[in-house]
Design a protein around this motif. Structure first.
Motif, short mmCIF file in Angstrom:
data_model
loop_
_atom_site.label_atom_id
_atom_site.label_comp_id
_atom_site.label_asym_id
_atom_site.label_seq_id
_atom_site.Cartn_x
_atom_site.Cartn_y
_atom_site.Cartn_z
N ILE A 428 -1.89 8.69 -10.96
CA ILE A 428 -1.96 7.29 -10.59
C ILE A 428 -1.63 6.39 -11.77
O ILE A 428 -0.95 5.37 -11.62
N GLY A 429 -2.05 6.80 -12.98
CA GLY A 429 -1.68 6.03 -14.17
C GLY A 429 -0.18 6.05 -14.39
O GLY A 429 0.43 5.03 -14.74
N LYS A 430 0.41 7.20 -14.15
CA LYS A 430 1.87 7.35 -14.29
C LYS A 430 2.59 6.49 -13.26
O LYS A 430 3.55 5.76 -13.59
N TYR A 431 2.16 6.55 -12.00
CA TYR A 431 2.83 5.80 -10.95
C TYR A 431 2.73 4.28 -11.19
O TYR A 431 3.69 3.55 -10.96
N ASN A 432 1.57 3.84 -11.66
CA ASN A 432 1.42 2.40 -11.97
C ASN A 432 2.40 1.97 -13.05
O ASN A 432 2.99 0.88 -13.00
N ALA A 433 2.57 2.85 -14.06
CA ALA A 433 3.51 2.54 -15.15
C ALA A 433 4.94 2.51 -14.64
O ALA A 433 5.75 1.66 -15.04
N VAL A 434 5.29 3.44 -13.72
CA VAL A 434 6.64 3.47 -13.14
C VAL A 434 6.90 2.17 -12.38
O VAL A 434 7.96 1.54 -12.55
N VAL A 435 5.95 1.76 -11.56
CA VAL A 435 6.11 0.53 -10.78
C VAL A 435 6.28 -0.67 -11.71
O VAL A 435 7.13 -1.55 -11.48
N GLN A 436 5.50 -0.70 -12.79
CA GLN A 436 5.60 -1.81 -13.73
C GLN A 436 7.00 -1.87 -14.36
O GLN A 436 7.58 -2.95 -14.50
N SER A 454 9.43 15.50 -4.73
CA SER A 454 8.96 15.85 -3.38
C SER A 454 9.01 14.64 -2.48
O SER A 454 9.05 13.49 -2.95
N ILE A 455 8.98 14.90 -1.18
CA ILE A 455 8.96 13.82 -0.19
C ILE A 455 7.68 13.01 -0.33
O ILE A 455 7.70 11.77 -0.24
N VAL A 456 6.57 13.68 -0.57
CA VAL A 456 5.28 13.00 -0.69
C VAL A 456 5.33 11.96 -1.80
O VAL A 456 4.92 10.81 -1.63
N THR A 457 5.83 12.37 -2.97
CA THR A 457 5.91 11.45 -4.10
C THR A 457 6.80 10.26 -3.79
O THR A 457 6.47 9.11 -4.11
N SER A 458 7.95 10.51 -3.15
CA SER A 458 8.86 9.41 -2.84
C SER A 458 8.20 8.40 -1.91
O SER A 458 8.37 7.19 -2.06
N GLU A 459 7.41 8.88 -0.97
CA GLU A 459 6.75 7.97 -0.02
C GLU A 459 5.57 7.24 -0.67
O GLU A 459 5.30 6.08 -0.37
N GLN A 460 4.86 7.91 -1.59
CA GLN A 460 3.79 7.23 -2.33
C GLN A 460 4.35 6.09 -3.17
O GLN A 460 3.81 4.97 -3.19
N LEU A 461 5.44 6.37 -3.88
CA LEU A 461 6.05 5.33 -4.70
C LEU A 461 6.61 4.21 -3.84
O LEU A 461 6.56 3.03 -4.23
N SER A 462 7.14 4.56 -2.69
CA SER A 462 7.65 3.54 -1.78
C SER A 462 6.53 2.58 -1.37
O SER A 462 6.73 1.35 -1.36
N ASP A 463 5.36 3.13 -1.07
CA ASP A 463 4.22 2.27 -0.70
C ASP A 463 3.83 1.35 -1.85
O ASP A 463 3.53 0.16 -1.64
#
Length: 869
Positions: A428-436, A454-463
């Motif tokens: 979650i820390g990584k994803y927040n940094a990616v979004v930023q 993975s598909i799961v990761t792509s959809e989590q980041l999309s959200d």
């Protein structure tokens, strides 16, 4: 000093320099003269005549051929081969692996080697990873080939047999790796010459494998298998899927911590295996009311329960597989992120996943034909490959295929900036940094490509991006139909694209977008004409060159109006302006959301930026919760983060962490190489057997009647020799010969010998006994020929040989599957499983051949034909 030594021993640079001197410079010297050639097809066919009738080699005509091919590219599709592309073409012709960076035009490079080798008239194959790339490659480069007088075809699964034969009969055929391999296997199950897909003569002459590392390295862990339904109850999978929900997952034993495993079963994520504990075995026996789970009669139950646990714990929806709208479980390729229709996990695992997802269970299959990609491509007289990343795997290419890797220089210098990885404690820390970072890049207008595993990761980041109000596009296995369009426009300013694995996507990302692609789509949608049709192609090229003649060319397309032509011109101008803008602000930015098991896949993602001298940048974000780090990285780094009190918002950017990541990847690559090597070692045993069976089968299918008769007589004679060796061995006293057993065995197969005096064999020498019996059988064969007539006998023999060979080979493959699954247990007896496998497999094959000859003899002499009015 070391730099000097590296330069001296840099074989790659030496080979490139040699090709420049012997190929590029002579071809360039011919360019002006070649441009004056009016009829390129006539000139190219003259070279074919020199090769096929004049006895010249392909190397003898390489220079004029390359010059004509380059000119054909310039005239037909508006693309002139760069000098570095000539280097790549020469490397492919030499049967080497050409490593070319993304955007360097591999599709055009292949035309040089394909057209040159097509001069022999034996057919050439361009092998791609998916149908889309095969179709686009064939259509786009087809204009070039036809300008040279060559024929080009596409072989895909939708074609009827006659259409596929026509495709393979072309000078150049575009085809996917799986379809090509399956066509080869199906041809070796064909019952007539007309049923063959590949050419009857020289079916595997020359191939260029696109994305060669993906096909021959990544996909090489799974063999090609043609299966038929096997009778086995499938409803039990539902029963066991429910049963294992009552079992508890435990932790494995650990020396010094836990003496015994806990729970009913434990899992091994690295090896993708499960282990049922003693307590779990007892619990299962009670639930099923059986005394012994591992008794012979319950082995199927134990296997199915194990697969049910593996399906539950180790195979995850939207990562390892997906379920489509029809309720089919489709495997997701871990390297490309694509679904793989028609591919199924073996040994009941796919059925276990279907039961877990509560969808219809397809019947288990029995292997009818199989081959690994390694052994399949080694059947070619010559094969080459091209990819963006191969040098790190050169040893494997050399060891297995005998092909080295030549790194081709880029046409323009690489300007991309690759930043150090940022490592976070949690996902979650990584994803927040990616979004930023995406938010910051998007604010500047830079296009961003986010690579996920993975598909799961792509959809989590999309959200998360939706929550941040960032417009974006998602490309994963669920949206393959829009793949090319999404990728082609990923370089437009302000575009954010999330893609599940970018390996083998085929379509280039051009800064500012791809106006030719958009215009081609518009022509297809609005006017119902292919963008690769000559009139559409000429119009699109004229628009891209801002040629005043575009208006006249556009009006040649039925339905096109001046307004449409004006819109196309405005689209091109807007694309040019956007290209300049994106260049000015830094180009495409790549974000990797985790490191892949293979460094090559990471490099392929990075390679999407910085094509043809464009600016660009890349950075990977990693967390210690990623599978790669969790399973293989060093725990000391996590401990260090704890001691320093670092939280999710604080990344590490240090060489120590980068080193840990690289070591983790190296460990996985070593493990995967071992898997491929072991698969090949086992298949090499099968390969010798397969070559024997397929070679004999092909002689029967394609050979003249005389050859079929000779083969049949040879099998019958071998059958007789085998019976003599069994019942009247040369090295034993004649008094011990089992004449009665010999008579029973021979007469059972050849009833015409019922009146033969077998008892008289005891009084003669072994050689005389053999001669008498063989003569009697030969006489019986001649009588059979007279009874049926030569034509009917040969038809019968051909039919019997094909049917008997196929039936015995199928049963042999099943036996080999069973042997392979259980051979590992031999290691507990201090015996090498592979040595045991070779020994057992050889014995099984020899026994199969003996049984095959017995059945051929029996059918030839016993088969009767009904009377017809």
């Amino acid at each position: 000093m070391f730099r000097v030594l590296n330069k001296v021993f840099d074989n790659n640079q030496r080979d490139v320099s040699r090709i420049i001197k012997t190929v590029v410079q002579p071809v360039n010297a011919l360019e002006e003269e070649t441009m004056k050639v009016e009829n390129l097809a006539e000139a190219f066919m003259a070279l074919r005549k020199r090769v096929q009738e004049g006895g010249e080699s392909l190397d003898d005509v390489l220079i004029p051929a390359f010059a004509l091919i380059r000119e054909a590219g310039r005239r037909s599709i508006g693309k002139r081969h760069y000098d570095v592309q000539l280097i790549g073409g020469a490397a492919l012709h030499q049967g080497r692996i050409a490593e070319m960076r993304t955007g360097e035009g591999k599709t055009l490079v292949a035309t040089l080697a394909l057209a040159l080798n097509a001069l022999e008239g034996k057919g050439c194959h361009l092998v791609t990873v998916n149908d889309y790339l095969a179709r686009v490659g064939m259509e786009e480069m087809g204009l070039l080939y036809r300008t040279l007088g060559l024929t080009v075809g596409l072989a895909n699964r939708e074609l009827q047999p006659a259409q596929k034969q026509a495709a393979y009969a072309c000078d150049i055929t575009y085809v996917t790796n799986s379809e090509l391999g399956f066509d080869y296997l199906r041809d070796n199950m064909a019952q007539s010459r007309e049923a063959l897909a590949l050419r009857a003569e020289s079916p595997l002459n020359f191939a260029i494998v696109d994305e060669v590392d993906s096909i021959l390295i990544d996909e090489a862990r799974t063999p090609l298998i043609i299966s038929g339904a096997a009778e086995k109850a499938t409803d039990l999978y539902y029963v066991y899927a429910k049963l294992i929900r009552r079992l508890q997952k435990g932790e494995p034993a650990e020396p010094g911590k836990r003496a015994e495993a806990t729970g009913d079963y434990t899992i091994d994520e690295k090896g993708k295996q499960v282990h049922i504990t003693e307590g779990g075995i007892g619990k299962i026996e009670r639930l099923l009311s059986i005394p012994d789970l591992y008794s012979p009669e319950n082995m199927d139950k134990a296997h199915m329960i194990t697969q049910a646990i593996r399906a539950k714990e180790l195979y995850h929806r939207e990562k390892d597989y997906m379920v489509n709208a029809e309720g089919e479980v489709l495997i997701v390729d871990e390297f490309t992120g694509r679904s793989m229709p028609g591919r199924r996990y073996g040994e009941g695992l796919h059925q276990a996943i279907e039961a877990k997802e509560n969808v219809k269970i397809e019947n288990e299959n029995q292997t009818l034909a199989t081959i690994t990609y390694q052994n399949f491509f080694r059947l070619y007289n010559k094969f080459a490959g091209m990819t963006g990343t191969a040098k790190t795997e050169e040893k494997e290419f050399l060891d297995i295929y005998g092909s080295d890797v030549l790194v081709i220089p880029t046409n323009k210098s690489i300007l991309r900036k690759d930043a150090e990885d940022l490592v976070y404690r949690s996902r979650i820390g990584k994803y927040n940094a990616v979004v930023q970072e995406v938010v910051e890049m998007h604010a500047t207008g830079r296009p961003v490509l986010i690579g996920t595993a993975s598909i799961v990761t792509s959809e989590q980041l999309s959200d998360l991006l939706k929550a941040a109000n960032i417009p974006h596009t998602v490309l994963n296995a669920k949206f393959e139909a829009q793949e090319a369009s999404i990728v082609a426009q990923a370089g437009r300013s302000g575009t954010v694209t999330i893609a599940t694995n970018m390996a083998g996507r085929g379509t280039d990302i051009k800064l500012g977008g791809d106006s030719e692609f958009l215009l081609g789509e518009a022509i297809e949608q609005n006017f119902g004409i292919s963008r690769f049709a000559p009139e559409a192609e000429n119009f699109i090229k004229a628009i891209s060159r801002q040629d005043p003649a575009a208006t006249e060319l556009g009006l040649l397309i039925p339905g096109v109006t001046p307004d449409f032509i004006q819109q196309a011109q405005q689209l091109e101008l807007a694309t040019i302006a956007d290209h300049a803008r994106v260049q000015d602000i830094g180009g495409l930015h790549i974000i990797g959301t985790e490191r892949h098991e293979s460094r090559r896949i990471d490099n392929q993602l990075r390679g999407r930026a910085g094509r043809q001298g464009d600016p660009g940048s890349s950075r990977f974000y990693v967390s210690f919760e990623d599978d790669l780090m969790r399973l293989f990285a060093n725990d000391r780094v996590v401990s260090m983060m704890d001691r320093l009190g670092m939280d999710d918002s604080q990344p590490i950017e240090a060489k120590m962490v980068t080193g840990a990541i690289e070591k983790a990847q190296a460990r996985v690559e070593d493990r995967n190489f071992s898997t491929r090597k072991q698969l090949l070692e086992f298949d090499n045993v099968m390969s010798v057997q397969r070559d024997t069976i397929y070679g004999q089968r092909r002689e029967v299918l394609l050979g003249p009647d005389e050859a079929v008769e000779e083969s049949t007589e040879g099998m019958i004679a071998d059958f007789v020799d085998l019976q003599l060796a069994t019942y009247a061995p040369v090295d034993e006293n004649q008094d011990t010969w089992d004449i009665e057993g010999l008579q029973t065995a021979v007469v059972d197969a050849v009833p015409q010998l019922e009146g033969f005096d077998f008892a008289a064999l005891r009084g003669v020498s072994p050689a005389e006994a053999q001669e008498r019996l063989l003569t009697a059988v030969a006489d019986a064969f001649d009588a059979r020929k007279e009874e049926l007539g030569p034509t009917m006998l040969n038809s019968l023999s051909r039919y019997v040989l094909l049917q008997v060979v196929d039936q015995h080979w199928k049963e042999h493959l099943h036996g080999m599957d069973v042997l392979r699954q259980g051979i590992g247990l031999r290691g507990y007896g201090q015996r090498d499983p592979f040595t045991e496998y070779k020994f057992e497999a050889t014995n099984m094959f020899n026994e199969m051949i003996d049984n095959l000859k017995n059945d051929v003899t029996k059918f030839v002499f016993r088969m009767q034909f009904g009377q017809t009015g």
